[in-house]
Design an enzyme around this catalytic site. Structure first.
Site, PDB file in Angstrom:
ATOM      1  N   TYR A  29      27.657   3.192  -1.558  1.00 21.39           N
ATOM      2  CA  TYR A  29      28.157   3.314  -0.183  1.00 21.39           C
ATOM      3  C   TYR A  29      29.460   2.513  -0.050  1.00 21.39           C
ATOM      4  CZ  TYR A  29      23.491   5.073   0.976  1.00 21.39           C
ATOM      5  OH  TYR A  29      22.329   5.801   1.014  1.00 21.39           O
ATOM      6  N   ARG A  35      28.582   0.366   5.972  1.00 21.34           N
ATOM      7  CA  ARG A  35      27.442   0.717   6.836  1.00 21.34           C
ATOM      8  C   ARG A  35      27.687   2.040   7.548  1.00 21.34           C
ATOM      9  NH1 ARG A  35      23.644  -3.673   8.885  1.00 21.34           N
ATOM     10  NH2 ARG A  35      23.927  -5.271   7.297  1.00 21.34           N
ATOM     11  N   ASN A  74      25.121  14.168   7.333  1.00 24.35           N
ATOM     12  CA  ASN A  74      25.845  15.193   6.582  1.00 24.35           C
ATOM     13  C   ASN A  74      25.249  16.573   6.886  1.00 24.35           C
ATOM     14  OD1 ASN A  74      27.032  16.831   4.647  1.00 24.35           O
ATOM     15  ND2 ASN A  74      26.198  15.733   2.897  1.00 24.35           N
ATOM     16  N   CYS A  86      25.664  14.074  -0.754  1.00 20.95           N
ATOM     17  CA  CYS A  86      25.283  12.744  -0.274  1.00 20.95           C
ATOM     18  C   CYS A  86      24.163  12.131  -1.115  1.00 20.95           C
ATOM     19  CB  CYS A  86      24.917  12.782   1.200  1.00 20.95           C
ATOM     20  SG  CYS A  86      23.644  13.970   1.634  1.00 20.95           S
ATOM     21  N   HIS A  87      23.440  12.951  -1.884  1.00 25.93           N
ATOM     22  CA  HIS A  87      22.407  12.406  -2.769  1.00 25.93           C
ATOM     23  C   HIS A  87      23.012  11.575  -3.903  1.00 25.93           C
ATOM     24  CE1 HIS A  87      23.558  16.261  -4.575  1.00 25.93           C
ATOM     25  NE2 HIS A  87      23.214  15.735  -5.739  1.00 25.93           N
ATOM     26  N   SER A 104      24.525  -0.435  -3.270  1.00 27.83           N
ATOM     27  CA  SER A 104      25.397  -1.209  -4.161  1.00 27.83           C
ATOM     28  C   SER A 104      24.647  -1.862  -5.305  1.00 27.83           C
ATOM     29  CB  SER A 104      26.164  -2.267  -3.371  1.00 27.83           C
ATOM     30  OG  SER A 104      27.067  -1.629  -2.500  1.00 27.83           O
ATOM     31  N   GLU A 136      20.733  16.312 -12.187  1.00 25.67           N
ATOM     32  CA  GLU A 136      22.142  16.163 -12.549  1.00 25.67           C
ATOM     33  C   GLU A 136      22.361  15.220 -13.733  1.00 25.67           C
ATOM     34  OE1 GLU A 136      24.603  15.261  -9.194  1.00 25.67           O
ATOM     35  OE2 GLU A 136      23.963  17.049  -8.114  1.00 25.67           O
TER      36      GLU A 136
END
Length: 174
Positions: free
Chosen positions: A102, A116, A125, A133-134, A139, A160
């Site tokens: 993020y 955030r 999304n 977004c997956h 962090s 993936e």
């Protein structure tokens, strides 16, 4: 006269998906069946036509491991400001098999203080999978959040190659 939209349903390893598209591109991909999704639209809805059919075909190819990039148009027009910028940045800069935090996505979007906000944007999304977004992780390397659930996010990342499959998935993958 209301504009008509096209829609298609997709059976996937992470549950039923419903794709809704306008003439200019995909408007929504929902992790739910059409009965739960289509009632929210005032426009006329036509099944299995237009961009929705092509998006569904490409999603099927993705889940069958035959597609790594989507080339259907996205209806970006309703999105604005930071939300639009972050989603476009994710779409353009984080390819299949790669992940980003993020915090790093906030930096790539030119707003390093907005990690955030990036999390909130990922949660809203409208076109997940196509705007991936997956692929956005916490962090510390944790999965972070995902509207359809962390198990769905984990399965997509295994598909993936970003995460190692569990022993059970190895048996299922053959």
């Amino acid at each position: 006269m209301p504009v008509s939209l096209s829609w298609s349903a997709v059976a996937s390893p992470v549950g039923e998906l419903t794709v809704v598209a306008g003439a200019s591109g995909v408007r929504q991909i929902a992790f739910a069946g059409p009965d739960a999704v289509l009632g929210g639209y005032e426009e006329e809805l036509v099944r299995d036509t237009g961009v929705a059919v092509e998006a569904a075909r490409q999603l099927d190819e993705y889940f069958a491991r035959g597609r790594r990039e989507f080339d259907v148009p996205i209806e970006w027009e309703p999105l604005q400001g930071l939300r639009l910028h972050v989603l476009r940045t994710l779409h353009e800069l984080v390819p299949f098999g790669e992940t980003v935090s993020y915090k790093r996505l906030a930096e790539l979007s030119g707003r390093p203080e907005a990690s955030r906000a990036v999390g909130t944007i990922m949660g809203s999304n409208p076109v997940p999978l196509i705007v991936p977004c997956h692929r956005v992780l916490a962090s510390g390397g944790g999965l972070g959040g995902f509207g359809p659930g962390l198990e769905a996010k984990r399965r997509l990342l295994v598909l993936e190659g970003s995460l190692e499959p569990s022993l059970l998935e190895l048996d299922l993958l053959g």
